[in-house]
Design an enzyme around this catalytic site. Structure first.
Site, PDB file in Angstrom:
ATOM      1  N   GLU A   1     -13.441   5.579   3.688  1.00 46.47           N
ATOM      2  CA  GLU A   1     -13.202   4.086   4.913  1.00 46.47           C
ATOM      3  C   GLU A   1     -14.487   5.214   5.598  1.00 46.47           C
ATOM      4  OE1 GLU A   1      -8.559   4.059   5.468  1.00 46.47           O
ATOM      5  OE2 GLU A   1      -9.155   5.489   5.821  1.00 46.47           O
TER       6      GLU A   1
ATOM      7  N   ARG B   1      -9.714  -0.320   7.390  1.00 46.42           N
ATOM      8  CA  ARG B   1     -10.351   0.641   6.538  1.00 46.42           C
ATOM      9  C   ARG B   1     -10.967   1.362   7.286  1.00 46.42           C
ATOM     10  NH1 ARG B   1     -14.128  -1.517   1.672  1.00 46.42           N
ATOM     11  NH2 ARG B   1     -14.583   0.370   0.939  1.00 46.42           N
ATOM     12  N   CYS B   2     -10.338   2.667   8.495  1.00 47.24           N
ATOM     13  CA  CYS B   2     -10.271   2.845   8.468  1.00 47.24           C
ATOM     14  C   CYS B   2      -8.295   4.333   8.652  1.00 47.24           C
ATOM     15  CB  CYS B   2     -10.912   3.007  10.270  1.00 47.24           C
ATOM     16  SG  CYS B   2      -9.742   2.128  11.105  1.00 47.24           S
TER      17      CYS B   2
ATOM     18  N   GLN C   1       0.847  -1.571  -0.387  1.00 48.49           N
ATOM     19  CA  GLN C   1      -0.473  -0.039  -0.004  1.00 48.49           C
ATOM     20  C   GLN C   1       0.665   1.384  -0.124  1.00 48.49           C
ATOM     21  OE1 GLN C   1      -3.240  -2.060   2.755  1.00 48.49           O
ATOM     22  NE2 GLN C   1      -3.234  -0.013   2.379  1.00 48.49           N
TER      23      GLN C   1
END
Ligand SMILES: Cc1cc2nc3c(=O)[nH]c(=O)nc-3n(C[C@H](O)[C@H](O)[C@H](O)COP(=O)(O)OP(=O)(O)OC[C@H]3O[C@@H](n4cnc5c(N)ncnc54)[C@H](O)[C@@H]3O)c2cc1C
Lengths: 808, 284
Positions: free
Chosen positions: A762, A386-387, A239
């Site tokens: 997110e 996902r945040c 990522q």
């Protein structure tokens, strides 16, 4: 003569901001033509895989590789002893801890990497793994952080001095040999005082269970060392490819220009692919040793059990208010279970991420947060699933505390939120725990949401349902889940945010081609977010060339400008801003060229959609396409040929997307089965670049929220065995389990972002988890429930009903 | 998740299958759809040096509906059960149950024979076949023999089938009356938290006969004669259902797993059975 092209047509032709442009990536993905790491096949490529520890805590007495080396196709077996002379038996984690690449004398969690078998193919590697004999001596296992802080058992002998004292860690003093750090925000004294003197105080302890991001594609890489030119190429599920290049250079000693890191197509990341893993290091070493390319790919069990978990926060809160419900103070303590190594992926100064956003969307004058990080015999990680960094935990905490306070006050939880929201005119708002919220209009969003679902009607229906239940007419309860969240995304500012010393700016480099098409490269990397689609749209609106004529490229460190990658919803806030800024540089030069071509002064032309026009004479213009051609092919006095720009963007602040979610759920009290009848999600992510992609992101994030709230967990038994190591037990919802989502929006642009955008990928996860959880909790509120821990799977919901005496 | 090396055999008829089985003894195993066996091999929990693929062996994929019984070949897939129109008319419980097994992809591969021969307490068809009083036909070196489903299951993965025998078909007496297959699971593709198969006959408002079997609540499927006995001769009212549930609870022996603790499973088993009885009775 052609039909007249209107200005509207010209805008539509660009497919710029606000257009639900179809995703350009999907043609290849839907045809199976994506190129993922495991699709990479090189001549003579070898395959490496790990011998992993079956024990959660054990001493390694010996490792015998002889039989493995006899297995046909097995070429080498690496152990810590082989890596140590190279100084590569350990690696720095993103949190500044030391993580063993291969276990050196001791294992700290089940699944830990013990040896790396290199073979001609993955089948031979699997047989080789079976043949490696490791002699373990089991040690006492600690899977509970509270026990860890009391235990005499030392998990990390390497972090205790010879005289038995405990030296400070990467984040300051440590209280116990199994303690990692204490991190504080806010003012303790004043907060204690406010709470001690408050009219009403509500308290709750909650455990946000350990879970895992679980992207469809697991982690993996291919390392290829070219011994002739000394260049290492590393393809991987990264990522943050540029950061990986720098880290590889720092730990291997290979000069950075001799390392090329490539993130090809990535099948989801959700935080799982931010960190560095032993598989990367071992593949690089194996390629250097063998002179051949080496591939390593996790299987699903490896992925669930070893690479980067999320959450595992034990949170205790106190919230104080006046009798009317005006919140006066908030206190939060977290015991954070980090597993065997501290491998949290957070900016350096924030060992508990942005947990200090836990005052949420509310105007809370006084607050204090304290987080203690603890070692246990569990896998390392602590990524932001996902945040943005730990924001899911923070929002869950405050959205539960609000509900608990509403119960204490005997007040409607929607109303309690409304009277405590930060008001529109208070922005920019500095919260008690330090953040400066850039913008917001919470009341408008909340009222719109409540109206959309007919909130009062729902409450009336719920009251009737309780009556019917008590009268024996139904065995189903109805829950209304509310959640109002504020995210904090887009790290940056470099002055606050770095990872291992790497500043969290991002970048975009644009080249306009002579015939009026373009390529733009960014420091981020899409894992399914649709960057190739949306970033072209930002640029289309900025430079007046159609999005369809703009190629977006990311992920190759030899060609893309340096950037810190994609996670924490930072791509649009940071790289998206860089894209707009680079586009504006292009436009500035284009303006000079246009003025020259139109034979007027620079200030006498203005930009209009896809062209520069002479002010007051719109029939005199040069299109961007014409300008591009001239930029390369016409000698213009005082102006260099070419049309290129680059921007490195260090954001002045983060962005603060927010939203209002409401879930209506029916719960079968006898079986514990929840049924989601309705889910309404209003998101405000500022300027909306591509509404279709936003909707897709919201659906995906909500689905992962549903998963976490209703069953997804990494559970351990007392011996430290992972109980949820396959998708049979680890809950990944399918289309069958997912409800219909109703999406909605308001638009409150970010005042400091060049196009006012905030990031959205997110938000639905952050806001969704408490919304689903609150729905379950709310169903049982009339029977005396204040709080039960997630995940709300069937048996735990059943247990709540049972404990409340709802079964006879 | 890579199996140990194995030899792959693909015989063309049953004689050849039996010959390979005889030659390699317990080193050999037959494979039908492979959707229970291959995962076990990948986890290296099953070691199968000789894998015998049954897919080319003829005569194992027929569904024959006779005057008083149905014969289903061992290699009939769960998808074929769902799609077969005649079967849906004469024995709708098969379709209702098959639709609750796994997901469509698995059902295209998974077979009736594999599902009942596997011996995993989580499989849905063993309980279903016990409810329907099916008979399993197996063939071995000594020839063919029939084993009643209600006597087939001994313990988890232990059945009355000998290692050198192959299951060829399942025969079911034509079911009569109302039916229901009720299953609680955590998600699509999951085995049962609790499941109940009920086939019941209504004679003028009185229960004339009933068969009840439960799934994944013991180390074998549980055919509960006592639960049935509690219903026969009653009007299937609340009292009778309560008695049937209580009787069933005496026959099951669930263990704790990720689906939940024993108390929960027992409670849910009762709820599921009640719902199955009520639904079946409403159709009887
Ligand atoms: C994700 C997933 C979810 C699932 N969910 C469910 C579920 O909810 N309910 C359920 O019931 N099942 C479920 N299953 C199992 C599935 O239905 C299997 O297909 C079935 O259990 C076995 O059938 P098979 O044809 O695949 O058998 P195989 O896997 O080929 O064989 C299973 C066993 O039976 C033996 N065997 C097979 N055929 C014969 C034969 N003719 N004679 C003798 N022995 C034989 C094999 O040697 C092996 O030991 C699931 C499977 C998966 C992968």
């Amino acid at each position: 003569m052609k039909d007249e092209v209107t200005r509207e047509d010209r805008v539509a032709n660009l497919k710029g901001l606000g257009c639900s442009r179809k995703r350009v990536e999907d043609a290849r993905f839907t045809q199976g033509k994506g190129n993922y790491v495991d699709d990479i096949k090189l001549d003579g490529m070898l395959f490496g895989d790990f011998v992993r520890s079956p024990y959660a805590h054990a001493r390694i007495k010996s490792i015998d590789t002889a039989a493995a080396l006899e297995v046909p196709g097995v070429l080498a077996v690496l152990t810590a002893a082989d890596l140590e002379p190279l100084g590569l038996h350990w690696m720095p984690t993103l949190a500044g801890d030391k993580q063993m690449v291969l276990a050196d004398g001791k294992v700290l969690f089940q699944g830990q990497e013990v040896a790396f078998v290199v073979a001609e193919d993955r089948y031979a590697a699997a047989d080789g793994i079976e043949a490696v004999e490791v002699d373990y001596e089991e040690l006492p296992v600690i899977v509970n952080p509270f026990e860890a802080l009391k235990s005499d058992v030392v998990l990390r002998e390497d972090l205790v001095a010879e005289d038995g004292s405990i030296p400070p860690g990467a984040h300051g003093p440590r209280k116990h040999h199994n303690h990692i750090f204490t991190w504080e925000a806010g003012d303790k004294g004043p907060t204690d005082e406010v709470i001690a003197n408050a009219e009403v105080v509500a308290e709750e302890s909650m455990y946000y269970h350990r879970t895992h991001p679980c992207p469809l594609e697991t982690c993996g890489c291919v390392a290829s060392m070219d011994k002739v030119n000394g260049k290492l190429t590393l393809w991987g599920t990264f990522q943050a490819p540029h950061a990986i290049r720098t880290i590889v250079s720092l730990i291997s000693g290979i000069e950075e220009h001799n390392i090329r890191v490539i993130s090809p197509d990535i099948g989801g990341g959700f935080g799982n692919k931010v960190g560095a893993y032993p598989g990367y290091v071992c593949s690089v070493v194996a390629s250097i040793v063998t002179g051949k390319p080496v591939k390593w790919i996790e299987d699903r069990m490896d992925n669930l059990m070893t690479t980067a978990f999320a959450r595992d926060y034990h949170m205790t809160g106190q919230i104080s208010a006046t009798k009317e419900g005006k919140i006066t103070g908030l206190k939060c303590h977290v015991t954070a279970d980090h597993g065997g190594f501290d491998a949290c992926a957070d900016p350096t100064k924030f060992p508990a991420g942005f947990m200090n956003i836990c005052t949420g969307s509310y105007d809370i004058p006084t607050a204090y947060l304290e987080v203690d990080g603890v070692y246990t015999n569990k896998a390392p990680g602590g990524v932001s699933y996902r945040c943005s960094f730990r924001v899911t935990e923070a929002v869950y905490f405050i959205e539960r505390m609000i509900e608990v306070l509403a119960i204490k006050l005997n007040m409607d939880a929607a109303e309690l939120r409304r009277i405590n929201f930060i008001r529109k005119e208070q922005f920019p708002y500095t919260a008690a725990l330090g953040w400066e919220y850039d913008s917001g209009d919470y009341h408008t969003a909340w009222d719109k949401a409540l109206k959309a679902v007919d909130y009062d009607g729902l409450r009336a229906e719920q009251a009737q349902r309780v009556e019917d239940f008590k009268a024996g007419k139904t065995r189903k309860l109805m829950g209304i889940g509310l959640s109002f969240f504020t995210e904090i995304v887009g790290a940056g500012p470099v002055k606050n945010c770095d990872i291992l010393g790497l500043g969290m700016f991002d970048s975009c480099e644009i080249r306009i081609h002579p015939t009026g098409s373009a390529i733009a490269r960014l420091g981020t990397i899409s894992q399914g977010q649709g960057h190739a689609t949306t970033f072209a749209q930002i640029l289309a609106s900025e430079i007046g060339l159609p999005a369809d004529s703009i190629t977006i490229e990311e992920g190759d460190t030899d060609t893309a400008p340096y950037g810190l990658g994609t996670y924490g919803s930072r791509s649009t806030p940071v790289a998206g801003a860089a894209t707009a800024m680079a586009g504006r540089k292009i436009r500035a030069k284009a303006q000079m060229i246009a003025a020259y071509l139109l034979e007027v002064h620079d200030n006498d032309v203005e930009f209009d959609v896809d062209r520069f026009v002479v002010k007051g004479a719109p029939e005199k213009f040069k299109t961007m396409k014409e300008i591009a051609f001239a930029a390369y092919n016409q000698a213009i006095p005082g102006i260099e040929p070419g049309l290129e720009a680059v921007s490195y963007y260090d954001p002045p602040n983060m962005t603060y997307p927010f939203g209002a979610y409401i879930c209506v759920m029916d719960i079968d009290v006898d079986t514990g089965v929840p049924e989601i009848r309705r889910f309404y999600a209003l998101d405000d992510c500022g300027t909306r670049i591509n509404p279709m992609i936003i909707e897709g992101q919201v659906h995906g994030g909500l689905t992962e929220a549903l998963a976490v709230a209703l069953g997804q967990e990494i559970a351990y038994d007392d011996m430290g065995n992972v109980k949820t190591g396959t998708l049979m037990d680890f809950f990944l919802p399918t289309a069958w389990e997912v409800p219909n989502y109703e999406t909605d929006f308001t638009v409150t642009p970010s005042p400091h972002h060049p196009i006012g955008a905030k990031g959205v990928g997110e938000s639905p996860h952050v806001g969704g988890v408490p919304c689903f959880s609150n729905a379950v909790q709310d169903a049982f509120r009339p029977f005396g429930n204040t709080h039960t821990n997630m995940p709300h799977d069937h048996w735990r919901i059943w247990r709540t009903a049972n404990e409340l005496g709802l079964h006879d | 998740m890579i199996p140990a090396a194995f030899e792959y055999h693909r015989p063309q008829d049953m004689a050849e299958v039996l010959a390979v089985l005889e030659e390699h003894g317990d080193e050999a195993r037959v494979m039908a759809g492979g959707h229970s066996l291959i995962p076990m091999m990948k986890l290296r929990m099953a070691d199968v040096p000789h894998l015998i693929d049954l897919q080319d062996v003829g005569g194992l994929s027929n569904i024959d509906i006779g005057d008083d019984s149905i014969r289903i070949g061992a290699m009939v897939t769960q998808a074929a059960i769902i799609d077969h129109e005649g079967l849906g008319a004469v024995a709708p419980i098969l379709r209702e149950a098959a639709l609750q097994i796994a997901d469509p992809q698995v059902r295209y591969m998974g077979t009736v024979g594999g599902n009942v021969a596997n011996g995993d307490p989580g499989n849905d068809m063993p309980g279903l076949m016990q409810c329907l009083d099916a008979t399993f036909t197996v063939v071995g070196p000594e020839g063919e023999r029939d084993i009643p489903a209600r006597e087939f299951y001994e313990a988890a993965y232990m059945t009355a089938r000998e290692d050198d025998e192959v299951l060829t078909s399942v025969t079911i007496p034509l079911p009569r009356g109302g039916y229901a297959y009720e299953k609680q699971k955590r998600k699509i593709g999951d085995y049962a938290t609790a499941a109940a198969a009920v086939q019941i006959e209504n004679d003028g408002g009185t229960c004339a006969s009933v068969a009840i079997a439960m799934t994944n609540l013991s180390d074998t499927p549980v055919y509960s004669e006592a639960a049935g006995a509690a219903l026969v001769g009653t009007s299937v009212d609340d009292v009778a259902i309560k008695a049937a549930v209580a009787a069933m609870l005496g026959d099951i022996d669930p263990t704790e797993d990720n689906r939940g603790p024993v108390a929960f499973k027992k409670h849910v088993a009762g709820v599921i059975l009640r719902r199955a009885i009520e639904r079946a009775w409403s159709r009887a």
